[in-house]
Design an enzyme around this catalytic site. Sequence first.
Site, mmCIF file in Angstrom:
data_model
loop_
_atom_site.group_PDB
_atom_site.id
_atom_site.type_symbol
_atom_site.label_atom_id
_atom_site.label_comp_id
_atom_site.label_asym_id
_atom_site.label_seq_id
_atom_site.Cartn_x
_atom_site.Cartn_y
_atom_site.Cartn_z
ATOM 1 N N ASP A 167 0.805 -1.258 0.086
ATOM 2 C CA ASP A 167 -0.006 0.101 -0.037
ATOM 3 C C ASP A 167 0.950 1.326 -0.082
ATOM 4 O OD1 ASP A 167 -2.787 1.068 0.446
ATOM 5 O OD2 ASP A 167 -1.632 1.791 2.296
ATOM 6 N N GLU A 203 14.898 -15.279 0.014
ATOM 7 C CA GLU A 203 15.197 -16.546 0.777
ATOM 8 C C GLU A 203 14.339 -17.506 0.914
ATOM 9 O OE1 GLU A 203 16.163 -14.825 4.683
ATOM 10 O OE2 GLU A 203 17.654 -13.417 3.786
#
Length: 560
Positions: A225, A274
């Site tokens: 956002d 990751e």
Amino acid sequence: MSQHSADPAPTSALATVADRRDWWRDAVIYQVYPRSFADSNGDGMGDLEGVRSRLPYLRDLGVDAVWLSPFYASPQADAGYDVADYRAVDPMFGNLLDADALIRDAHDLALRIIVDLVPNHSSDQHEWFKRALAEGPGSPLRERYHFRAGKGANGELPPNDWESIFGGPAWTRVTEPDGTPGEWYLHLFAPEQPDFNWDHPAVGDEFRSILRFWLDMGVDGFRIDVAHGLVKADGLPDLGSHDQVKLLGNDVMPFFDQDGVHEVYRAWRIVLDEYAGDRIFVAEAWTPTIERTANYVRPDELHQAFNFQYLSTHWDAGELRSCVDRTLDAMRPVGAPATWVLSNHDVTRHATRFANPAGLGTQIRTAGDRELGLRRARAATLLMLALPGSAYLYQGEELGLPDVVDLPDEVRQDPAYFRGAGQDGFRDGCRVPIPWTRDGSSYGFGSGGSWLPQPSGWGELSVEAQSGVAGSTLELYRSALAVRSEQADLGAGDRVEWLKAPEGVLAFRRGAFVCTTNTGGEAATVPAHGRVLLASGEVTVTDDGEAKLPADTTVWWIAD
């Protein structure tokens, strides 16, 4: 306090949705506004269990992923975009176990889950902000927000001239613990939404931890956002202009689209990479140009950015073609897919925008010509789904829902509605709970009514009323998504081949596939480019290889 998390989703839980790499390059992603989607407990408010119960509907619709608007713990001053605890589910929506069950069920149905993240500001009920107020001037917690002394002889004037997007000044003065008027804090939106200071390392540390929390829960990505708003210009300089909201999207502002924001996203990308499962970031970035939007999706930053320039383009062949070309040209150098969107929770639904004259903006107060708007909306959807890249659908658009433009003032909840000189504040019209059945107190939304009143006759637009009905808008969407997934030439890509077409008509080829859209007010004669795969309206093909394409109609063709 944060609720306790469920155990991290095992790798096997992701296996059913990780069968192809780069899924997001051609994904169709469906936005769920949880409070308006489905209510499981009859309190009039949608919730996570309601969303979970409707996941098979979304699977059968044919979408690839579900984006959930905020469901975090929040005082709901701005419908959940004022977050008090980023690691907890607000009780009105359920709890973390409900979130965990939703994610797992979605994965079992081969649906991915993208959650909203709100990093520009918190709620004023966030623990950091409450402590900052309680501890007074000099509190280290105040450095995590933008607290400043006021101007004027007694500090009675705001620190600068910035205006809130929701209207009024972007600063509020606090009352200090001793009862005296004190410092001011920055809020680009409502006063209940203080902006974080992203120059402070603790803010970055906290959000990287929040990312890991939800990634460990198994989410497949984040919609960010106000992705363009985190970093402010050094010194918070005056803008020197009034009616600043009118400048948004036209200029780089000292509080929006600052170059320093890209350092934040490069650090986030390291965290995301990751994790297994091809997870993604999607930016809500209102920028002056599509070229600046492309900065957010460079290879070491985010994966997608909403194409608000496309959403704002008029129903005009020339303007649409220009926007498509600019978008593809901007995204190609950074290797990112284009995205296409027509509606969301902040703008008037496109079935109503297209029902009104061009030039009224993205928040419209009049219903317009409903029949015209729906015809154009259906045509616009097929055009959008034929373009290369990823597409976003907003809940209920597959039903052809219009905006509810006649909500009584006393039921409105958009905070911008109550603040002068800001956004129009009519976002409630696109947030009215969607109808599932023909009958019932809320047309199948729930057993206890709905938090915003639904129009009479809403049931005739419901899922029940349209399912299995040839030519209905719902069946058009289902067919379009099925064809899109079956046709090798649709979906991912970075270019189209424009074809010669009459004035007001768009025509382009992608391999053996051709899309033809008539944006004009009169029927047009166009070549029949093979067999009709799908059309938004009635198309007549003659024996001499021509087709009569009605006004505001799109047809998909495939070479025989």
